[in-house]
Design a protein around this motif. Structure first.
Motif, mmCIF file in Angstrom:
data_model
loop_
_atom_site.group_PDB
_atom_site.id
_atom_site.type_symbol
_atom_site.label_atom_id
_atom_site.label_comp_id
_atom_site.label_asym_id
_atom_site.label_seq_id
_atom_site.Cartn_x
_atom_site.Cartn_y
_atom_site.Cartn_z
ATOM 1 N N THR A 238 0.841 -1.197 0.000
ATOM 2 C CA THR A 238 0.000 0.000 0.000
ATOM 3 C C THR A 238 0.873 1.244 0.000
ATOM 4 O O THR A 238 1.787 1.380 0.828
ATOM 5 N N ILE A 245 -2.840 0.817 -3.963
ATOM 6 C CA ILE A 245 -2.212 -0.469 -3.648
ATOM 7 C C ILE A 245 -1.609 -1.046 -4.915
ATOM 8 O O ILE A 245 -2.331 -1.311 -5.887
ATOM 9 N N THR A 268 -1.615 0.415 -9.555
ATOM 10 C CA THR A 268 -2.814 -0.088 -8.906
ATOM 11 C C THR A 268 -3.707 -0.699 -9.977
ATOM 12 O O THR A 268 -4.304 0.017 -10.773
ATOM 13 N N GLU A 288 -7.812 1.157 5.556
ATOM 14 C CA GLU A 288 -7.146 0.928 4.260
ATOM 15 C C GLU A 288 -8.152 0.950 3.123
ATOM 16 O O GLU A 288 -7.887 1.462 2.035
ATOM 17 N N TRP A 292 -8.294 3.797 0.059
ATOM 18 C CA TRP A 292 -8.217 3.327 -1.329
ATOM 19 C C TRP A 292 -9.412 3.832 -2.131
ATOM 20 O O TRP A 292 -9.276 4.231 -3.287
#
Length: 304
Positions: A238, A245, A268, A288, A292
């Protein structure tokens, strides 16, 4: 002479902005600085030793293959790698890690004597831009600096160093209780030097970071140790500043020998990231997922 190993021979360390791959013989064969998608300063993974590497392990004959570590593991639930060599002269441990970034990105390697007296060697060959550029290496106020265009890498250690054949060497011996640290730090070449590293304090802070992060895991089912290790790896992929990510920290590795599929995985990929998010969400890591999603909304905003 070291030859790049199989991909399964490498262990991952990182600071959630970039990552390094460490082979079983103590060689860092892949590291992009300062980000996952930056040019590599160690690209031996894709080529040869001429494309950059950093080996740290027991001394061996120049024409011999470096010995692989007798055993290695991550320290507890962390991304701190410990490699141990049992040699005829004793046992030595090398601890490799990248502290979560607060200033300059750093790769820190600490050599520790366990038993006997073990001769060690550090061989540092920095090659910028995937091995294309040999940097200007010189001393500055007691520190070693490698400069090429906009990039500079600072090398700090208490061990004696010397240059030979465009490579920086350190030869030293460790006895039980001895600890010798080596650090490389990246900084834009036009800026002031990065702060002097504090390897022991950084090691403690890195261990604290991972311990606290793992404590948020809500999974307590079968194979928890393997699940935790997988989650740590996903967290390491990440990119902390944005929440993106990456699919993997590498590029240009063919999916099969001689194959043409050798994509750059330092992006990503929506499919890969979605699967990663599913794993994180099911184990309690909602933050997370949130960052994202914000990254995704920014990425697709505006006229495509």
């Amino acid at each position: 002479m070291h030859v790049a190993g199989r991909i399964e021979d490498y262990a991952l360390i990182g600071d959630m902005q970039t990552a390094a791959l460490v082979c079983r013989d103590g060689t860092v064969d892949w590291l992009c600085l300062p980000r996952f998608d930056s040019h590599a300063i160690f690209a031996g993974l894709l080529g040869t030793e001429e494309h950059g590497f950093w080996r740290l392990g027991p001394a061996h004959a120049d024409d011999a293959e470096p010995p692989a570590a007798t055993r290695r593991h991550y320290r507890g639930d962390s991304l701190i790698l410990e490699s141990e060599w049992d040699t005829p002269r004793g046992t030595v441990r090398v601890t490799d890690f990248m502290p979560p970034r607060e200033g300059a990105p750093q790769l820190i390697r600490i050599v520790e004597g366990v038993s006997g007296r073990v001769p060690m060697r550090s061989t540092l060959r920095m090659r910028f831009s995937y091995g294309r550029v040999v940097p200007w290496v010189h001393r500055h106020e007691g520190r070693t600096i490698a400069v090429a265009g906009p990039d500079s890498v600072w090398f700090d250690t208490t061990a004696d160093t010397y240059g030979e054949e465009l490579t920086t060497y350190s030869d030293f011996t460790v006895a039980p209780g001895d600890r010798v640290a080596f650090t490389i730090s990246w900084e834009p070449s036009h800026k002031q030097p990065p702060a002097l590293p504090e390897p022991e304090q950084s090691l403690e802070a890195t261990e604290d970071f991972w311990r606290e992060w793992v404590e948020h895991c809500t999974y307590h089912g079968p194979y928890r140790e393997a699940v935790i290790r997988s989650l740590i790896t996903l967290k390491a992929l990440t990119y902390a500043p944005t929440g993106g990510i990456v699919a993997a920290p590498t590029t240009s590795l063919p999916e099969d020998i001689g194959g043409v599929r050798n994509w750059d995985y330092r992006y990503t990929w929506l499919r890969d990231a979605a699967i990663t998010l599913s794993s994180l969400l099911r184990t309690g890591y909602r933050e997370e997922a949130r960052v994202w999603r914000e990254w995704l909304l920014r990425a697709v905003a505006g006229d495509p």
